[in-house]
Design a protein around this motif. Structure first.
Motif, short mmCIF file in Angstrom:
data_model
loop_
_atom_site.label_atom_id
_atom_site.label_comp_id
_atom_site.label_asym_id
_atom_site.label_seq_id
_atom_site.Cartn_x
_atom_site.Cartn_y
_atom_site.Cartn_z
N ARG A 78 44.03 36.44 33.47
CA ARG A 78 42.63 36.82 33.53
C ARG A 78 41.85 35.87 34.45
O ARG A 78 41.02 36.30 35.24
CB ARG A 78 42.09 36.76 32.09
N PHE A 114 42.57 36.39 38.05
CA PHE A 114 41.93 37.62 38.49
C PHE A 114 40.46 37.39 38.79
O PHE A 114 39.95 37.79 39.82
CB PHE A 114 42.07 38.72 37.42
N GLU A 115 39.79 36.71 37.87
CA GLU A 115 38.35 36.49 38.05
C GLU A 115 38.06 35.60 39.25
O GLU A 115 37.00 35.70 39.86
CB GLU A 115 37.74 35.90 36.78
N LEU A 116 39.01 34.74 39.58
CA LEU A 116 38.81 33.87 40.74
C LEU A 116 39.08 34.60 42.06
O LEU A 116 38.32 34.48 43.02
CB LEU A 116 39.72 32.65 40.65
N ILE A 117 40.18 35.37 42.09
CA ILE A 117 40.63 35.94 43.37
C ILE A 117 39.94 37.27 43.68
O ILE A 117 39.64 37.58 44.82
CB ILE A 117 42.17 36.11 43.38
N ASP A 118 39.66 38.04 42.61
CA ASP A 118 39.09 39.38 42.83
C ASP A 118 37.83 39.39 43.70
O ASP A 118 37.70 40.27 44.54
CB ASP A 118 38.81 40.05 41.47
N PRO A 119 36.89 38.43 43.52
CA PRO A 119 35.71 38.45 44.41
C PRO A 119 36.07 38.40 45.89
O PRO A 119 35.45 39.10 46.70
CB PRO A 119 34.94 37.20 44.00
N VAL A 120 37.09 37.62 46.24
CA VAL A 120 37.49 37.52 47.65
C VAL A 120 38.06 38.86 48.11
O VAL A 120 37.74 39.36 49.19
CB VAL A 120 38.54 36.40 47.84
N PRO A 130 36.10 46.02 51.89
CA PRO A 130 35.32 47.05 52.61
C PRO A 130 35.35 46.91 54.12
O PRO A 130 35.06 47.86 54.83
CB PRO A 130 33.89 46.82 52.09
N ILE A 131 35.70 45.71 54.63
CA ILE A 131 35.77 45.55 56.09
C ILE A 131 37.03 46.24 56.57
O ILE A 131 38.14 45.81 56.28
CB ILE A 131 35.81 44.06 56.48
N SER A 132 36.85 47.34 57.29
CA SER A 132 38.03 48.11 57.67
C SER A 132 38.88 47.29 58.62
O SER A 132 38.38 46.49 59.42
CB SER A 132 37.61 49.44 58.31
N ILE A 157 48.27 45.18 40.29
CA ILE A 157 47.44 44.81 39.13
C ILE A 157 47.42 45.94 38.12
O ILE A 157 47.67 45.75 36.92
CB ILE A 157 46.01 44.47 39.57
N ARG A 185 48.95 45.87 34.35
CA ARG A 185 48.07 46.06 33.19
C ARG A 185 48.48 47.26 32.36
O ARG A 185 48.10 47.35 31.18
CB ARG A 185 46.64 46.25 33.67
#
Lengths: 277, 262
Positions: free
Chosen positions: B99, B102-108, B114-116, B152, B156
Protein backbone atom coordinates in the motif's frame (compact mmCIF):
# COMPACT_ATOMS: atom_id res chain seq x y z
CA UNK A 1 -8.15 4.98 -9.99
CA UNK A 2 -6.60 7.63 -7.75
CA UNK A 3 -9.85 9.02 -6.44
CA UNK A 4 -10.92 5.69 -4.99
CA UNK A 5 -9.68 6.60 -1.52
CA UNK A 6 -11.75 9.16 0.32
CA UNK A 7 -10.58 12.07 2.43
CA UNK A 8 -7.24 13.78 2.13
CA UNK A 9 -5.34 13.72 5.39
CA UNK A 10 -2.13 15.68 5.79
CA UNK A 11 -0.13 12.44 5.78
CA UNK A 12 -1.69 11.37 2.51
CA UNK A 13 -0.97 14.70 0.85
CA UNK A 14 2.64 14.40 2.02
CA UNK A 15 2.91 10.90 0.61
CA UNK A 16 1.45 12.05 -2.71
CA UNK A 17 3.93 14.90 -2.97
CA UNK A 18 6.95 13.05 -1.57
CA UNK A 19 8.26 11.21 -4.61
CA UNK A 20 7.51 13.87 -7.26
CA UNK A 21 9.18 16.50 -5.06
CA UNK A 22 12.16 14.25 -4.40
CA UNK A 23 12.55 13.53 -8.11
CA UNK A 24 12.44 17.22 -9.00
CA UNK A 25 15.04 17.95 -6.30
CA UNK A 26 17.34 15.19 -7.56
CA UNK A 27 16.85 16.40 -11.13
CA UNK A 28 17.81 19.97 -10.16
CA UNK A 29 20.78 18.84 -8.04
CA UNK A 30 22.06 16.49 -10.74
CA UNK A 31 21.58 19.13 -13.41
CA UNK A 32 23.63 21.75 -11.60
CA UNK A 33 26.63 19.43 -11.64
CA UNK A 34 26.51 19.36 -15.45
CA UNK A 35 28.55 21.66 -17.64
CA UNK A 36 26.88 24.95 -18.55
CA UNK A 37 26.90 23.92 -22.21
CA UNK A 38 24.65 20.96 -21.45
CA UNK A 39 21.23 21.08 -23.09
CA UNK A 40 19.51 19.19 -20.31
CA UNK A 41 16.59 21.31 -19.07
CA UNK A 42 16.35 21.96 -15.34
CA UNK A 43 13.31 22.51 -13.11
CA UNK A 44 14.31 26.11 -12.43
CA UNK A 45 14.70 26.81 -16.14
CA UNK A 46 11.40 25.08 -16.89
CA UNK A 47 9.57 27.27 -14.38
CA UNK A 48 11.05 30.40 -15.93
CA UNK A 49 10.21 29.16 -19.42
CA UNK A 50 6.64 28.41 -18.36
CA UNK A 51 6.22 31.94 -17.06
CA UNK A 52 7.64 33.36 -20.28
CA UNK A 53 5.48 31.21 -22.57
CA UNK A 54 2.30 31.89 -20.64
CA UNK A 55 2.78 35.66 -20.38
CA UNK A 56 3.60 35.92 -24.08
CA UNK A 57 0.49 33.87 -24.84
CA UNK A 58 2.34 31.45 -27.12
CA UNK A 59 1.43 28.40 -25.08
CA UNK A 60 -2.26 29.24 -24.99
CA UNK A 61 -2.24 29.99 -28.70
CA UNK A 62 -0.58 26.66 -29.58
CA UNK A 63 -2.87 24.63 -27.31
CA UNK A 64 -5.88 26.50 -28.67
CA UNK A 65 -4.95 25.76 -32.28
CA UNK A 66 -4.39 22.08 -31.52
CA UNK A 67 -7.60 21.82 -29.49
CA UNK A 68 -9.64 23.34 -32.32
CA UNK A 69 -8.22 20.73 -34.71
CA UNK A 70 -8.87 17.93 -32.26
CA UNK A 71 -12.47 19.02 -31.76
CA UNK A 72 -13.05 19.32 -35.50
CA UNK A 73 -11.39 16.01 -36.33
CA UNK A 74 -13.00 14.24 -33.40
CA UNK A 75 -16.40 15.60 -34.38
CA UNK A 76 -16.01 14.28 -37.90
CA UNK A 77 -14.44 10.95 -36.97
CA UNK A 78 -16.55 10.12 -33.94
CA UNK A 79 -19.75 11.31 -35.64
CA UNK A 80 -19.17 9.12 -38.67
CA UNK A 81 -18.02 6.27 -36.41
CA UNK A 82 -21.13 6.42 -34.23
CA UNK A 83 -23.47 6.47 -37.22
CA UNK A 84 -21.72 3.61 -38.98
CA UNK A 85 -21.41 1.63 -35.74
CA UNK A 86 -25.11 2.03 -35.05
CA UNK A 87 -25.97 0.85 -38.54
CA UNK A 88 -23.55 -2.06 -38.27
CA UNK A 89 -24.80 -3.09 -34.87
CA UNK A 90 -28.43 -2.93 -35.83
CA UNK A 91 -28.44 -4.15 -39.41
CA UNK A 92 -26.79 -7.50 -39.89
CA UNK A 93 -26.09 -7.19 -43.66
CA UNK A 94 -24.34 -3.86 -43.14
CA UNK A 95 -22.13 -5.34 -40.46
CA UNK A 96 -21.33 -8.43 -42.49
CA UNK A 97 -20.21 -6.46 -45.52
CA UNK A 98 -18.62 -3.40 -43.95
CA UNK A 99 -16.86 -5.07 -41.02
CA UNK A 100 -14.02 -6.58 -43.15
CA UNK A 101 -13.09 -3.15 -44.46
CA UNK A 102 -13.32 -1.57 -40.99
CA UNK A 103 -11.23 -4.31 -39.38
CA UNK A 104 -8.61 -4.03 -42.11
CA UNK A 105 -8.24 -0.28 -41.81
CA UNK A 106 -8.27 -0.44 -38.03
CA UNK A 107 -4.88 -2.11 -38.36
CA UNK A 108 -3.48 0.90 -40.20
CA UNK A 109 -2.09 3.20 -37.52
CA UNK A 110 -3.35 6.75 -38.03
CA UNK A 111 0.18 8.02 -37.62
CA UNK A 112 1.44 5.94 -40.55
CA UNK A 113 -0.93 7.96 -42.73
CA UNK A 114 0.52 11.35 -41.79
CA UNK A 115 2.79 11.62 -44.87
CA UNK A 116 -0.10 10.62 -47.14
CA UNK A 117 -2.36 13.16 -45.44
CA UNK A 118 0.27 15.84 -46.01
CA UNK A 119 0.30 14.98 -49.73
CA UNK A 120 -3.50 15.12 -49.85
CA UNK A 121 -4.15 18.19 -47.75
CA UNK A 122 -0.85 20.08 -47.73
CA UNK A 123 1.29 20.80 -44.68
CA UNK A 124 -1.45 22.74 -42.91
CA UNK A 125 -4.16 22.11 -40.41
CA UNK A 126 -6.33 19.93 -42.62
CA UNK A 127 -3.82 17.08 -42.64
CA UNK A 128 -3.83 17.05 -38.84
CA UNK A 129 -7.63 17.18 -38.74
CA UNK A 130 -7.80 14.20 -41.08
CA UNK A 131 -5.41 12.18 -38.92
CA UNK A 132 -7.42 13.00 -35.80
CA UNK A 133 -10.66 12.02 -37.52
CA UNK A 134 -9.12 8.75 -38.68
CA UNK A 135 -7.70 7.97 -35.25
CA UNK A 136 -10.94 8.65 -33.38
CA UNK A 137 -13.17 6.86 -35.91
CA UNK A 138 -12.23 3.25 -35.08
CA UNK A 139 -12.65 3.03 -31.30
CA UNK A 140 -16.04 4.69 -31.74
CA UNK A 141 -17.19 2.29 -34.47
CA UNK A 142 -16.13 -0.79 -32.54
CA UNK A 143 -17.73 0.39 -29.32
CA UNK A 144 -20.90 1.52 -31.07
CA UNK A 145 -21.34 -1.98 -32.50
CA UNK A 146 -20.77 -3.49 -29.06
CA UNK A 147 -23.15 -0.92 -27.59
CA UNK A 148 -25.99 -1.98 -29.84
CA UNK A 149 -25.21 -5.63 -29.24
CA UNK A 150 -25.34 -5.21 -25.48
CA UNK A 151 -28.93 -4.01 -25.56
CA UNK A 152 -31.26 -6.48 -23.90
CA UNK A 153 -33.04 -8.29 -26.76
CA UNK A 154 -36.22 -8.52 -24.68
CA UNK A 155 -36.46 -4.75 -24.70
CA UNK A 156 -36.18 -4.65 -28.47
CA UNK A 157 -38.72 -7.44 -28.91
CA UNK A 158 -41.07 -5.65 -26.55
CA UNK A 159 -40.71 -2.44 -28.52
CA UNK A 160 -41.33 -4.33 -31.76
CA UNK A 161 -44.39 -6.00 -30.32
CA UNK A 162 -45.75 -2.62 -29.36
CA UNK A 163 -45.39 -1.56 -32.97
CA UNK A 164 -42.49 0.85 -32.83
CA UNK A 165 -40.75 1.60 -36.09
CA UNK A 166 -37.05 0.81 -36.51
CA UNK A 167 -36.04 4.46 -36.27
CA UNK A 168 -38.01 4.80 -33.06
CA UNK A 169 -36.53 1.64 -31.62
CA UNK A 170 -33.06 2.95 -32.29
CA UNK A 171 -33.87 6.29 -30.70
CA UNK A 172 -35.93 5.14 -27.76
CA UNK A 173 -34.41 1.80 -26.84
CA UNK A 174 -31.03 1.17 -28.43
CA UNK A 175 -29.54 4.61 -27.86
CA UNK A 176 -30.27 4.94 -24.13
CA UNK A 177 -29.21 1.37 -23.38
CA UNK A 178 -26.09 1.50 -25.53
CA UNK A 179 -24.94 5.00 -24.67
CA UNK A 180 -22.64 4.04 -21.78
CA UNK A 181 -20.66 1.65 -24.00
CA UNK A 182 -20.62 4.19 -26.80
CA UNK A 183 -19.19 6.70 -24.35
CA UNK A 184 -16.30 4.37 -23.57
CA UNK A 185 -15.52 4.44 -27.28
CA UNK A 186 -15.74 8.22 -27.33
CA UNK A 187 -13.28 8.50 -24.46
CA UNK A 188 -10.87 6.07 -26.11
CA UNK A 189 -11.28 7.94 -29.40
CA UNK A 190 -10.54 11.25 -27.70
CA UNK A 191 -7.40 9.77 -26.16
CA UNK A 192 -6.31 8.63 -29.61
CA UNK A 193 -7.18 12.01 -31.05
CA UNK A 194 -4.98 13.94 -28.65
CA UNK A 195 -2.02 11.62 -29.29
CA UNK A 196 -2.59 11.78 -33.04
CA UNK A 197 -2.68 15.57 -33.18
CA UNK A 198 0.76 15.81 -31.59
CA UNK A 199 2.18 13.22 -34.00
CA UNK A 200 0.59 14.89 -37.01
CA UNK A 201 1.79 18.37 -36.08
CA UNK A 202 5.27 17.10 -35.26
CA UNK A 203 5.59 15.39 -38.62
CA UNK A 204 4.17 18.43 -40.38
CA UNK A 205 6.87 20.39 -38.55
CA UNK A 206 9.58 17.98 -39.63
CA UNK A 207 8.35 18.09 -43.24
CA UNK A 208 7.89 21.86 -43.30
CA UNK A 209 11.43 22.27 -42.03
CA UNK A 210 12.68 20.29 -45.03
CA UNK A 211 10.56 22.05 -47.65
CA UNK A 212 10.43 25.63 -46.40
CA UNK A 213 13.78 25.40 -44.60
CA UNK A 214 12.53 27.30 -41.60
CA UNK A 215 10.72 30.29 -42.97
CA UNK A 216 9.32 30.52 -39.45
CA UNK A 217 11.21 33.04 -37.41
CA UNK A 218 9.39 33.45 -34.13
CA UNK A 219 7.85 31.30 -31.46
CA UNK A 220 4.52 33.04 -32.01
CA UNK A 221 4.35 31.97 -35.67
CA UNK A 222 5.38 28.46 -34.71
CA UNK A 223 2.68 28.39 -32.04
CA UNK A 224 0.01 29.07 -34.66
CA UNK A 225 0.92 25.66 -36.14
CA UNK A 226 -0.28 23.93 -32.98
CA UNK A 227 1.49 22.53 -29.93
CA UNK A 228 3.18 19.68 -31.81
CA UNK A 229 4.52 22.04 -34.44
CA UNK A 230 5.71 24.42 -31.73
CA UNK A 231 7.56 21.57 -30.04
CA UNK A 232 9.36 20.63 -33.23
CA UNK A 233 10.25 24.29 -33.81
CA UNK A 234 11.63 24.56 -30.28
CA UNK A 235 13.69 21.43 -30.80
CA UNK A 236 14.97 22.73 -34.09
CA UNK A 237 15.71 26.36 -33.24
CA UNK A 238 16.51 26.65 -29.57
CA UNK A 239 19.50 25.71 -27.52
CA UNK A 240 17.43 25.81 -24.35
CA UNK A 241 15.09 22.85 -24.08
CA UNK A 242 13.11 24.12 -21.11
CA UNK A 243 10.31 25.38 -23.32
CA UNK A 244 9.83 21.90 -24.77
CA UNK A 245 9.30 20.56 -21.27
CA UNK A 246 6.71 23.26 -20.67
CA UNK A 247 4.94 22.24 -23.87
CA UNK A 248 5.02 18.58 -22.77
CA UNK A 249 3.49 19.45 -19.43
CA UNK A 250 0.81 21.42 -21.26
CA UNK A 251 0.09 18.40 -23.48
CA UNK A 252 -0.35 16.19 -20.42
CA UNK A 253 -2.55 18.68 -18.62
CA UNK A 254 -4.73 19.15 -21.67
CA UNK A 255 -5.10 15.37 -22.04
CA UNK A 256 -6.19 14.81 -18.46
CA UNK A 257 -8.49 17.83 -18.53
CA UNK A 258 -10.20 16.55 -21.67
CA UNK A 259 -10.65 13.11 -20.15
CA UNK A 260 -12.03 14.58 -16.94
CA UNK A 261 -14.52 16.70 -18.86
CA UNK A 262 -15.68 13.64 -20.80
CA UNK A 263 -16.04 11.66 -17.60
CA UNK A 264 -18.15 14.36 -15.97
CA UNK A 265 -20.15 14.71 -19.17
CA UNK A 266 -20.81 10.99 -19.03
CA UNK A 267 -22.21 11.22 -15.49
CA UNK A 268 -24.18 14.30 -16.37
CA UNK A 269 -25.67 13.31 -19.71
CA UNK A 270 -26.24 9.64 -19.00
CA UNK A 271 -26.59 9.24 -15.24
CA UNK A 272 -27.56 5.57 -15.57
CA UNK A 273 -24.02 4.87 -16.77
CA UNK A 274 -23.03 4.51 -13.12
CA UNK A 275 -24.95 1.27 -12.93
CA UNK A 276 -24.16 0.01 -16.38
CA UNK A 277 -20.38 0.57 -16.51
CA UNK B 1 -12.73 -6.85 -24.43
CA UNK B 2 -16.42 -6.48 -23.63
CA UNK B 3 -17.35 -9.24 -26.04
CA UNK B 4 -18.06 -11.59 -23.16
CA UNK B 5 -20.59 -9.16 -21.73
CA UNK B 6 -22.08 -8.70 -25.15
CA UNK B 7 -22.42 -12.41 -25.68
CA UNK B 8 -26.15 -12.25 -26.01
CA UNK B 9 -26.52 -12.42 -29.73
CA UNK B 10 -30.14 -11.75 -30.35
CA UNK B 11 -30.26 -11.89 -34.12
CA UNK B 12 -30.55 -15.26 -35.79
CA UNK B 13 -27.24 -16.30 -37.29
CA UNK B 14 -27.18 -15.56 -41.00
CA UNK B 15 -26.33 -18.67 -42.88
CA UNK B 16 -24.76 -18.30 -46.26
CA UNK B 17 -21.31 -17.43 -47.52
CA UNK B 18 -18.37 -18.41 -45.33
CA UNK B 19 -16.60 -15.57 -43.52
CA UNK B 20 -13.49 -15.43 -45.62
CA UNK B 21 -15.50 -15.17 -48.81
CA UNK B 22 -17.44 -12.21 -47.43
CA UNK B 23 -14.11 -10.68 -46.48
CA UNK B 24 -12.72 -11.15 -49.98
CA UNK B 25 -15.89 -9.79 -51.53
CA UNK B 26 -15.94 -6.64 -49.36
CA UNK B 27 -12.24 -5.89 -49.74
CA UNK B 28 -12.42 -6.73 -53.44
CA UNK B 29 -15.19 -4.20 -53.91
CA UNK B 30 -13.19 -1.66 -51.95
CA UNK B 31 -10.13 -2.22 -54.13
CA UNK B 32 -12.20 -1.89 -57.30
CA UNK B 33 -13.57 1.46 -56.07
CA UNK B 34 -10.01 2.53 -55.21
CA UNK B 35 -8.77 1.51 -58.68
CA UNK B 36 -11.54 3.52 -60.37
CA UNK B 37 -10.86 6.52 -58.13
CA UNK B 38 -7.14 6.33 -58.95
CA UNK B 39 -7.98 6.16 -62.64
CA UNK B 40 -10.24 9.22 -62.33
CA UNK B 41 -7.67 11.27 -60.43
CA UNK B 42 -4.93 10.14 -62.76
CA UNK B 43 -2.12 11.31 -60.45
CA UNK B 44 -0.09 8.47 -58.92
CA UNK B 45 1.43 10.84 -56.34
CA UNK B 46 -1.95 11.75 -54.88
CA UNK B 47 -3.57 8.35 -55.18
CA UNK B 48 -1.56 5.42 -56.48
CA UNK B 49 -3.70 2.67 -57.99
CA UNK B 50 -3.93 -0.63 -56.11
CA UNK B 51 -2.13 -2.53 -58.85
CA UNK B 52 0.86 -0.17 -58.76
CA UNK B 53 0.94 -0.50 -54.97
CA UNK B 54 0.95 -4.27 -55.39
CA UNK B 55 3.83 -4.02 -57.87
CA UNK B 56 5.80 -1.78 -55.50
CA UNK B 57 5.07 -4.16 -52.65
CA UNK B 58 6.51 -6.99 -54.69
CA UNK B 59 9.58 -4.97 -55.69
CA UNK B 60 10.21 -3.87 -52.10
CA UNK B 61 9.80 -7.45 -50.94
CA UNK B 62 12.26 -8.84 -53.45
CA UNK B 63 14.91 -6.13 -53.04
CA UNK B 64 14.96 -6.67 -49.29
CA UNK B 65 13.86 -3.15 -48.40
CA UNK B 66 10.83 -4.36 -46.45
CA UNK B 67 12.87 -7.03 -44.73
CA UNK B 68 15.57 -4.59 -43.55
CA UNK B 69 13.21 -1.93 -42.29
CA UNK B 70 10.78 -4.35 -40.69
CA UNK B 71 13.68 -6.06 -38.97
CA UNK B 72 14.93 -2.71 -37.65
CA UNK B 73 11.46 -1.87 -36.31
CA UNK B 74 10.89 -5.30 -34.79
CA UNK B 75 14.31 -5.25 -33.13
CA UNK B 76 13.42 -1.99 -31.42
CA UNK B 77 10.08 -3.45 -30.42
CA UNK B 78 11.69 -6.50 -28.80
CA UNK B 79 14.40 -4.53 -26.97
CA UNK B 80 11.88 -1.99 -25.73
CA UNK B 81 9.53 -4.72 -24.54
CA UNK B 82 12.29 -6.45 -22.65
CA UNK B 83 13.18 -3.19 -20.89
CA UNK B 84 9.55 -2.28 -20.22
CA UNK B 85 8.91 -5.76 -18.84
CA UNK B 86 11.92 -5.66 -16.56
CA UNK B 87 10.91 -2.27 -15.19
CA UNK B 88 7.14 -2.38 -15.32
CA UNK B 89 6.39 -5.83 -13.99
CA UNK B 90 8.40 -5.59 -10.74
CA UNK B 91 7.14 -2.05 -10.22
CA UNK B 92 3.54 -3.15 -10.69
CA UNK B 93 4.11 -6.10 -8.39
CA UNK B 94 5.56 -3.85 -5.71
CA UNK B 95 2.76 -1.32 -6.07
CA UNK B 96 0.14 -4.04 -6.01
CA UNK B 97 1.56 -5.75 -2.94
CA UNK B 98 2.42 -2.80 -0.75
CA UNK B 99 0.00 0.00 0.00
CA UNK B 100 2.77 2.43 0.99
CA UNK B 101 4.76 1.98 -2.21
CA UNK B 102 1.57 2.39 -4.20
CA UNK B 103 0.78 5.67 -2.48
CA UNK B 104 4.32 6.87 -3.09
CA UNK B 105 4.76 5.82 -6.72
CA UNK B 106 1.23 6.24 -8.07
CA UNK B 107 1.37 10.09 -8.09
CA UNK B 108 4.41 9.95 -10.39
CA UNK B 109 2.68 7.46 -12.67
CA UNK B 110 -0.46 9.59 -12.82
CA UNK B 111 1.63 12.69 -13.43
CA UNK B 112 3.47 11.20 -16.40
CA UNK B 113 0.76 9.02 -17.91
CA UNK B 114 -1.33 11.77 -19.54
CA UNK B 115 1.73 13.05 -21.42
CA UNK B 116 1.45 11.09 -24.63
CA UNK B 117 4.60 9.26 -25.65
CA UNK B 118 4.67 11.20 -28.87
CA UNK B 119 5.11 14.45 -26.97
CA UNK B 120 8.45 13.07 -25.75
CA UNK B 121 9.80 12.81 -29.28
CA UNK B 122 11.19 16.38 -29.60
CA UNK B 123 13.07 16.32 -26.32
CA UNK B 124 14.29 12.79 -26.99
CA UNK B 125 15.49 14.01 -30.39
CA UNK B 126 17.48 16.76 -28.70
CA UNK B 127 18.93 14.60 -25.93
CA UNK B 128 19.29 11.20 -27.58
CA UNK B 129 19.61 12.20 -31.22
CA UNK B 130 18.39 10.28 -34.24
CA UNK B 131 19.09 6.60 -33.83
CA UNK B 132 18.30 3.40 -32.00
CA UNK B 133 17.82 4.92 -28.54
CA UNK B 134 15.00 7.29 -29.46
CA UNK B 135 12.36 4.83 -30.73
CA UNK B 136 13.27 2.41 -27.95
CA UNK B 137 12.83 5.10 -25.31
CA UNK B 138 9.46 6.15 -26.74
CA UNK B 139 8.33 2.53 -26.89
CA UNK B 140 9.37 1.78 -23.31
CA UNK B 141 7.56 4.90 -22.17
CA UNK B 142 4.32 4.03 -23.95
CA UNK B 143 4.25 0.36 -23.00
CA UNK B 144 5.20 0.65 -19.36
CA UNK B 145 2.00 2.30 -18.11
CA UNK B 146 -0.52 -0.32 -19.27
CA UNK B 147 1.89 -2.93 -17.94
CA UNK B 148 2.16 -1.34 -14.49
CA UNK B 149 -1.56 -0.65 -14.17
CA UNK B 150 -2.57 -4.13 -15.33
CA UNK B 151 -0.04 -5.80 -13.04
CA UNK B 152 -1.43 -3.85 -10.08
CA UNK B 153 -4.97 -4.83 -11.02
CA UNK B 154 -3.91 -8.45 -11.45
CA UNK B 155 -2.15 -8.58 -8.09
CA UNK B 156 -5.10 -6.99 -6.34
CA UNK B 157 -7.54 -9.44 -7.86
CA UNK B 158 -5.86 -12.33 -6.02
CA UNK B 159 -8.40 -14.32 -4.05
CA UNK B 160 -7.99 -13.47 -0.36
CA UNK B 161 -8.95 -17.00 0.63
CA UNK B 162 -6.01 -18.38 -1.34
CA UNK B 163 -3.64 -15.92 0.33
CA UNK B 164 -4.99 -16.79 3.79
CA UNK B 165 -4.80 -20.50 3.04
CA UNK B 166 -1.17 -20.19 1.95
CA UNK B 167 -0.35 -18.13 5.03
CA UNK B 168 -2.07 -20.59 7.34
CA UNK B 169 0.01 -23.37 5.86
CA UNK B 170 3.11 -21.39 6.71
CA UNK B 171 4.26 -20.64 3.19
CA UNK B 172 6.90 -17.87 3.28
CA UNK B 173 5.96 -14.53 1.73
CA UNK B 174 8.33 -14.77 -1.23
CA UNK B 175 6.85 -18.12 -2.20
CA UNK B 176 3.31 -16.85 -1.81
CA UNK B 177 4.18 -14.14 -4.29
CA UNK B 178 5.75 -16.62 -6.69
CA UNK B 179 3.16 -19.36 -6.52
CA UNK B 180 -0.06 -17.55 -5.73
CA UNK B 181 0.11 -13.86 -6.62
CA UNK B 182 2.10 -14.00 -9.86
CA UNK B 183 0.13 -16.81 -11.54
CA UNK B 184 -3.04 -15.02 -10.54
CA UNK B 185 -1.85 -11.70 -11.96
CA UNK B 186 -0.43 -13.13 -15.18
CA UNK B 187 -3.59 -12.97 -17.32
CA UNK B 188 -4.06 -9.30 -16.48
CA UNK B 189 -0.37 -8.65 -17.14
CA UNK B 190 -0.60 -10.21 -20.58
CA UNK B 191 -3.70 -8.18 -21.34
CA UNK B 192 -1.59 -5.15 -20.44
CA UNK B 193 1.10 -6.33 -22.80
CA UNK B 194 -1.39 -6.66 -25.65
CA UNK B 195 -2.89 -3.24 -24.91
CA UNK B 196 0.52 -1.66 -24.90
CA UNK B 197 1.53 -3.46 -28.09
CA UNK B 198 -1.20 -1.67 -30.04
CA UNK B 199 -0.14 1.68 -28.61
CA UNK B 200 3.53 0.80 -28.93
CA UNK B 201 3.28 -0.03 -32.59
CA UNK B 202 1.77 3.40 -33.26
CA UNK B 203 4.38 5.17 -31.14
CA UNK B 204 7.16 3.27 -32.87
CA UNK B 205 6.00 4.37 -36.30
CA UNK B 206 5.59 7.95 -35.08
CA UNK B 207 9.08 8.07 -33.60
CA UNK B 208 10.58 6.54 -36.73
CA UNK B 209 8.82 9.09 -38.92
CA UNK B 210 10.98 11.84 -37.43
CA UNK B 211 13.73 10.26 -35.39
CA UNK B 212 15.26 7.12 -36.84
CA UNK B 213 17.69 6.34 -39.65
CA UNK B 214 15.80 3.14 -40.57
CA UNK B 215 12.60 1.27 -39.88
CA UNK B 216 9.13 1.16 -41.35
CA UNK B 217 8.14 4.64 -40.18
CA UNK B 218 11.33 6.01 -41.65
CA UNK B 219 10.62 4.21 -44.94
CA UNK B 220 7.15 5.77 -45.15
CA UNK B 221 8.60 9.23 -44.62
CA UNK B 222 11.46 8.52 -47.04
CA UNK B 223 9.21 7.52 -49.92
CA UNK B 224 6.82 10.37 -49.24
CA UNK B 225 9.78 12.75 -49.46
CA UNK B 226 10.51 11.35 -52.90
CA UNK B 227 6.82 11.65 -53.85
CA UNK B 228 6.78 7.93 -54.55
CA UNK B 229 3.36 7.29 -53.12
CA UNK B 230 3.00 3.73 -54.37
CA UNK B 231 6.04 2.64 -52.31
CA UNK B 232 4.79 4.71 -49.37
CA UNK B 233 1.36 3.04 -49.41
CA UNK B 234 3.06 -0.35 -49.77
CA UNK B 235 5.02 0.41 -46.58
CA UNK B 236 1.81 1.47 -44.83
CA UNK B 237 0.33 -1.90 -45.81
CA UNK B 238 3.37 -3.64 -44.32
CA UNK B 239 2.92 -1.66 -41.08
CA UNK B 240 -0.71 -2.76 -40.87
CA UNK B 241 0.05 -6.41 -41.62
CA UNK B 242 2.87 -6.54 -39.07
CA UNK B 243 0.72 -4.79 -36.46
CA UNK B 244 -1.94 -7.43 -37.02
CA UNK B 245 0.66 -10.22 -36.88
CA UNK B 246 2.06 -8.85 -33.60
CA UNK B 247 -1.38 -8.97 -32.06
CA UNK B 248 -1.93 -12.53 -33.30
CA UNK B 249 1.45 -13.56 -31.86
CA UNK B 250 0.61 -12.00 -28.51
CA UNK B 251 -2.77 -13.74 -28.47
CA UNK B 252 -0.97 -17.03 -29.08
CA UNK B 253 1.45 -16.19 -26.27
CA UNK B 254 -1.51 -15.46 -24.01
CA UNK B 255 -3.07 -18.84 -24.79
CA UNK B 256 0.26 -20.56 -24.26
CA UNK B 257 1.32 -18.89 -21.00
CA UNK B 258 -2.08 -18.55 -19.37
CA UNK B 259 -4.24 -21.31 -20.85
CA UNK B 260 -6.57 -21.12 -17.86
CA UNK B 261 -7.58 -17.54 -18.67
CA UNK B 262 -8.72 -17.97 -22.26
Amino acid sequence: MGDAVGHLSLGRVLRILALPAALVAVWQAWGSTLATTSRVPLPSGVAAAAWEMITSGDLQLAIGVSLTRVLLGFGLGAGAGALLGLAMGYLRPVERNVDPVVQTFRMVAAIALVPLAIIWFGPHGQAAVFIVAYGSFFPVVVNAVTAVRSVDPTLIRAAKTMGLRTVEIVRQVVMPAGLPTLFVGLRLGMGNAWGAIIAAELTVGATAQITVSSGISSTATAASGGIGFLMFYLYDNRVDLSQIVVAMAAVGMAASTIDRILRFAQYDLIPWTRYAR
Amino acid sequence: MTSAAAGRVWRPVVTGLPGWLVYVRSMGLFIVVWEIAALQIGNPVILPAPHTVATSLLTLLTNGSIYHNALASLQRLVVAYAIAGMLGFPLGLLMGLSRVSFELIDPVVELLRPISSIAWIPIALALLGVGFALPVFILVYVSIFPLILNTIAGVRSTDRTLLRAARTMGVPRSRIVRHVVVPNALPAVLTGVRLSAGLGWMALIASELVGAPSGLGWAIQFYSGLFRSAEMVAMIVVVAVLGFATDLALRALQRWVTPWAT
